[in-house]
Design a protein around this motif. Structure first.
Motif, short mmCIF file in Angstrom:
data_model
loop_
_atom_site.label_atom_id
_atom_site.label_comp_id
_atom_site.label_asym_id
_atom_site.label_seq_id
_atom_site.Cartn_x
_atom_site.Cartn_y
_atom_site.Cartn_z
N MET A 73 -25.03 8.95 21.43
CA MET A 73 -25.02 10.22 20.18
C MET A 73 -24.73 11.26 20.16
O MET A 73 -24.56 11.57 18.97
CB MET A 73 -27.06 9.74 20.96
N GLU A 74 -24.67 11.63 20.80
CA GLU A 74 -24.19 13.49 21.42
C GLU A 74 -23.58 13.18 21.28
O GLU A 74 -22.56 14.42 19.94
CB GLU A 74 -24.59 13.89 22.45
N ASP A 75 -22.30 12.49 21.13
CA ASP A 75 -20.86 12.22 20.85
C ASP A 75 -20.49 12.02 20.16
O ASP A 75 -19.76 12.66 18.63
CB ASP A 75 -19.75 10.89 21.71
N THR A 76 -21.34 10.97 18.73
CA THR A 76 -21.26 10.32 17.30
C THR A 76 -21.69 12.09 16.65
O THR A 76 -21.32 12.60 15.98
CB THR A 76 -22.30 9.63 17.68
N LEU A 77 -23.12 13.40 17.28
CA LEU A 77 -23.67 14.35 16.51
C LEU A 77 -22.61 15.06 15.78
O LEU A 77 -21.92 16.03 15.31
CB LEU A 77 -24.43 14.32 16.95
N LEU A 78 -21.41 15.01 17.83
CA LEU A 78 -20.52 16.13 17.56
C LEU A 78 -19.47 15.97 16.66
O LEU A 78 -19.01 17.01 16.05
CB LEU A 78 -19.99 16.24 18.98
N TYR A 79 -19.48 14.89 16.99
CA TYR A 79 -17.61 14.25 15.84
C TYR A 79 -18.69 14.10 14.83
O TYR A 79 -17.48 14.78 13.74
CB TYR A 79 -17.64 12.67 16.35
N ALA A 80 -19.14 14.28 14.39
CA ALA A 80 -19.82 14.40 12.52
C ALA A 80 -19.72 16.03 12.35
O ALA A 80 -19.59 15.86 11.11
CB ALA A 80 -21.25 13.98 12.73
N ILE A 81 -20.57 16.75 12.66
CA ILE A 81 -20.51 18.37 13.38
C ILE A 81 -18.70 18.87 12.89
O ILE A 81 -18.07 19.65 11.84
CB ILE A 81 -21.29 18.52 14.21
N ARG A 82 -17.70 18.30 13.96
CA ARG A 82 -16.85 18.75 13.85
C ARG A 82 -15.44 18.13 12.51
O ARG A 82 -15.24 18.75 11.77
CB ARG A 82 -16.18 17.97 14.82
N ASN A 83 -15.96 16.90 11.65
CA ASN A 83 -16.41 16.80 10.76
C ASN A 83 -16.06 17.35 9.70
O ASN A 83 -15.09 18.11 8.88
CB ASN A 83 -16.12 15.13 10.78
N LEU A 84 -17.55 17.41 9.68
CA LEU A 84 -18.40 18.17 8.36
C LEU A 84 -17.62 19.41 8.39
O LEU A 84 -17.12 20.65 7.49
CB LEU A 84 -19.58 18.28 8.28
N ASP A 85 -17.75 20.37 9.01
CA ASP A 85 -17.30 21.83 9.66
C ASP A 85 -15.21 22.23 9.67
O ASP A 85 -15.09 23.10 8.73
CB ASP A 85 -16.81 22.17 11.52
N SER A 86 -14.44 21.23 9.75
CA SER A 86 -13.33 20.75 9.33
C SER A 86 -13.45 20.68 7.70
O SER A 86 -12.59 21.04 6.81
CB SER A 86 -12.38 19.85 9.61
N LYS A 87 -14.10 20.11 6.83
CA LYS A 87 -13.75 19.48 5.18
C LYS A 87 -14.34 20.90 4.72
O LYS A 87 -13.86 21.69 4.38
CB LYS A 87 -14.88 18.46 5.50
#
Length: 88
Positions: free
Chosen positions: A1-15
């Motif tokens: 769960m934490e990995d998924t959230l971390l991935y989503a946050i990094r993806n949004l940050d790059s966008k």
């Protein structure tokens, strides 16, 4: 769960970084230096100085990007042109 959230946050940050960079590039292209503004408006340097002193170019279409002692003006392409056409 934490990995998924971390991935989503990094993806949004790059966008978000990409969007902010595009906005910054667009803003830089809207503002031109004095030499380019003279070319766009088809006037001379003395006339430009008069227009700045008279207040034809308001705060929304020109800004001092230099110092108080040695001003260096940047002009918004569209707003400066419209201010110049509406000066009378």
């Amino acid at each position: 769960m934490e990995d998924t959230l971390l991935y989503a946050i990094r993806n949004l940050d790059s966008k978000l970084d990409a969007v902010l960079k595009r906005l910054d590039d667009k803003e830089k292209s809207e503002w031109v230096d004095r030499k380019e503004a003279l070319r766009i408006l088809g006037i001379g340097a003395n006339k430009m100085t008069e227009l700045i002193a008279d207040g034809t170019f308001g705060r929304d279409c020109c800004r001092n990007v230099g110092t108080h002692r040695k001003p260096r003006w940047a002009f918004h392409r569209e707003r400066a042109f419209q201010a110049y056409l509406n000066r009378y």
